[in-house]
Design a protein around this motif. Structure first.
Motif, short mmCIF file in Angstrom:
data_model
loop_
_atom_site.label_atom_id
_atom_site.label_comp_id
_atom_site.label_asym_id
_atom_site.label_seq_id
_atom_site.Cartn_x
_atom_site.Cartn_y
_atom_site.Cartn_z
N TYR A 31 32.15 43.62 85.14
CA TYR A 31 30.92 43.79 85.45
C TYR A 31 29.93 43.26 85.06
O TYR A 31 28.43 43.20 85.47
CB TYR A 31 30.89 45.77 86.57
CG TYR A 31 29.84 45.33 87.39
CD1 TYR A 31 29.72 44.28 88.71
CD2 TYR A 31 28.88 45.98 87.86
CE1 TYR A 31 28.73 44.53 89.91
CE2 TYR A 31 27.72 46.23 88.35
CZ TYR A 31 27.84 45.64 89.69
OH TYR A 31 26.80 45.23 90.22
N LEU A 36 26.54 35.90 84.86
CA LEU A 36 25.97 35.16 85.99
C LEU A 36 24.69 34.71 86.27
O LEU A 36 24.53 33.76 87.41
CB LEU A 36 25.14 36.51 86.98
CG LEU A 36 26.19 38.33 86.82
CD1 LEU A 36 25.14 39.24 86.56
CD2 LEU A 36 27.56 37.83 87.06
N LEU A 58 19.03 41.87 93.26
CA LEU A 58 19.71 40.94 92.85
C LEU A 58 20.13 40.51 93.43
O LEU A 58 21.09 39.58 93.96
CB LEU A 58 20.06 41.78 91.32
CG LEU A 58 19.43 42.13 90.45
CD1 LEU A 58 20.19 42.97 89.44
CD2 LEU A 58 18.55 40.53 89.28
N ILE A 64 24.19 38.98 91.68
CA ILE A 64 25.40 39.74 91.99
C ILE A 64 25.85 39.52 93.02
O ILE A 64 24.64 38.48 94.25
CB ILE A 64 24.90 40.48 91.07
CG1 ILE A 64 24.29 41.49 92.40
CG2 ILE A 64 24.68 41.18 90.00
CD1 ILE A 64 23.75 43.38 92.15
N TRP A 70 27.87 49.44 91.62
CA TRP A 70 26.32 49.86 90.80
C TRP A 70 26.18 50.97 90.49
O TRP A 70 25.49 51.47 89.78
CB TRP A 70 25.11 48.80 91.64
CG TRP A 70 23.56 49.00 91.36
CD1 TRP A 70 22.78 49.45 91.56
CD2 TRP A 70 22.44 48.09 90.36
NE1 TRP A 70 21.66 49.24 91.11
CE2 TRP A 70 21.63 48.34 90.41
CE3 TRP A 70 23.82 46.63 90.39
CZ2 TRP A 70 20.97 47.52 89.34
CZ3 TRP A 70 22.65 46.13 89.02
CH2 TRP A 70 21.72 46.57 88.80
N THR A 95 24.29 37.79 81.60
CA THR A 95 25.02 39.11 81.99
C THR A 95 24.39 39.94 82.46
O THR A 95 23.26 40.00 82.42
CB THR A 95 25.97 39.58 81.09
OG1 THR A 95 25.13 39.47 79.64
CG2 THR A 95 27.08 38.44 79.79
N LEU A 96 24.76 41.12 83.49
CA LEU A 96 24.35 41.69 84.15
C LEU A 96 23.97 42.64 82.85
O LEU A 96 23.05 43.03 83.11
CB LEU A 96 25.30 42.33 85.00
CG LEU A 96 24.48 43.74 85.01
CD1 LEU A 96 23.61 43.32 86.24
CD2 LEU A 96 25.45 44.94 86.78
#
Length: 332
Positions: A31, A36, A58, A64, A70, A95-96
């Motif tokens: 994740y 992303l 987001l 996302i 989250w 990325t996140l």
């Protein structure tokens, strides 16, 4: 036997828990570390936003696809929830984890705004007022000068032309102030190291001449010789007779051509009609032009004419100059 069963059951339970933890950690890592962002994306976090708001935004912007992990992320990585407001650029492949590190450190996107050498304050205004994410000017030129604690009547020449960086929400005045301070510092430094024999009474006079040199020099290598022409004229009381000052004095009436009547017109800036320097600079000079004004070549030149290729032909006498005009301007 019952004890053996209990031990086996505990072992199995521990195995399940460890398996779940390992699986969960892998999912969380995925994740956090899956790319992303498909292209550079500007993203604004408003004042008062928190980690929950960020997740929803987001999701809304489709960076996302879900919020399943989250809240878990917030619990397991509390160091990532202290987000800062601002406008950020998420680069392609972010990325996140990249996103959260960026907004936690407050690494706001730096926009750029460029002012070219020899441009005028009139040309700066639309650039400043149309710059994205910048607060436009609210003050008049006179009000700006007051805010800068400047004793001059015009901003022309007082701002240093270069590329400036700014973050979203910065005001155009802040850019002007920075460029004003830069120009003052450069002028102060060069003035202290100037040729003391030059016919300047103040740094501002040098700034005026530098602006003329900037407008007249098509080739940087010619700046010091162009400066010498004007300095030589000033020393003998000869008028500067430079077209850029005529154009500046014409203002909006200039249509790309200078006519004989324009050269005869009485304006404060027409150096064919006035003695010495015009009252203010006519553009924003570069550091190189300022240096040339304060360190001109030692020559006996009194004239120069453009050769049409960016260079100039320099002459010591009017006769030689007229011949050069015939050759390079009139093509005879």
């Amino acid at each position: 036997m019952p004890t053996k069963k209990i031990v086996l059951s505990l072992f199995f339970l521990i195995f399940l828990v460890l398996g779940s933890v390992i699986w969960g950690q892998k999912k969380l890592n995925s994740y956090l570390n899956t790319p992303l962002v498909n292209q550079p994306t500007l993203f604004t976090i408003n004042n008062g936003s928190n980690f929950h708001h960020l997740g929803n935004n987001l999701l809304k912007t489709e960076i996302i696809s879900d919020l399943t992990w989250w809240k878990v992320l917030g619990k397991l990585h509390p160091e990532l929830i202290n987000i800062k407001s601002g406008t950020y650029q998420f680069e392609k492949g972010f990325t996140l984890n990249d996103i959260l590190m960026t907004v936690n450190k407050g690494i706001e996107h730096q926009f750029i705004i460029t002012f070219v050498e020899g441009s005028t304050f009139k040309e700066w205004l639309p650039i400043l007022n149309n710059a994205p994410f910048m607060k436009p000017l609210q003050e008049t030129e006179a009000q700006i000068l007051v805010r800068l604690n400047s004793s001059y009547e015009k901003l022309e020449g007082l701002l240093f032309p270069e590329t400036y960086h700014y973050s979203a929400g910065m005001s155009a005045f802040q850019i002007i102030k920075k460029s004003y301070v830069n120009q003052q510092q450069i002028l102060e430094k060069l003035w202290a190291d100037r040729d003391k024999t030059l016919p300047f009474k103040t740094p501002y006079e040098a700034l005026i001449l530098a602006s003329i040199i900037e407008k007249e020099s098509g080739l940087s290598a010619d700046r010091d010789k162009i400066a010498s022409v004007f300095i030589n004229r000033m020393r003998i009381g000869m008028r500067l007779q430079t077209d850029p000052t005529v154009i500046y004095g014409m203002g909006d009436r200039y249509d790309g051509r200078i006519r004989s009547k324009d050269l005869r017109e009485e304006t404060d800036y027409n150096t064919y009609r006035i003695n010495g320097l015009p009252p203010t600079p006519i553009a924003m000079p570069s550091e190189a032009a300022l240096y040339a004004a304060l360190h001109p070549s030692t020559t006996k030149y009194l004239y120069f004419v453009s050769k049409g290729d960016g260079t100039s032909y320099f002459s010591k006498s009017l006769r030689e100059h007229n011949n050069a005009v015939q050759k390079y301007i009139l093509g005879k």
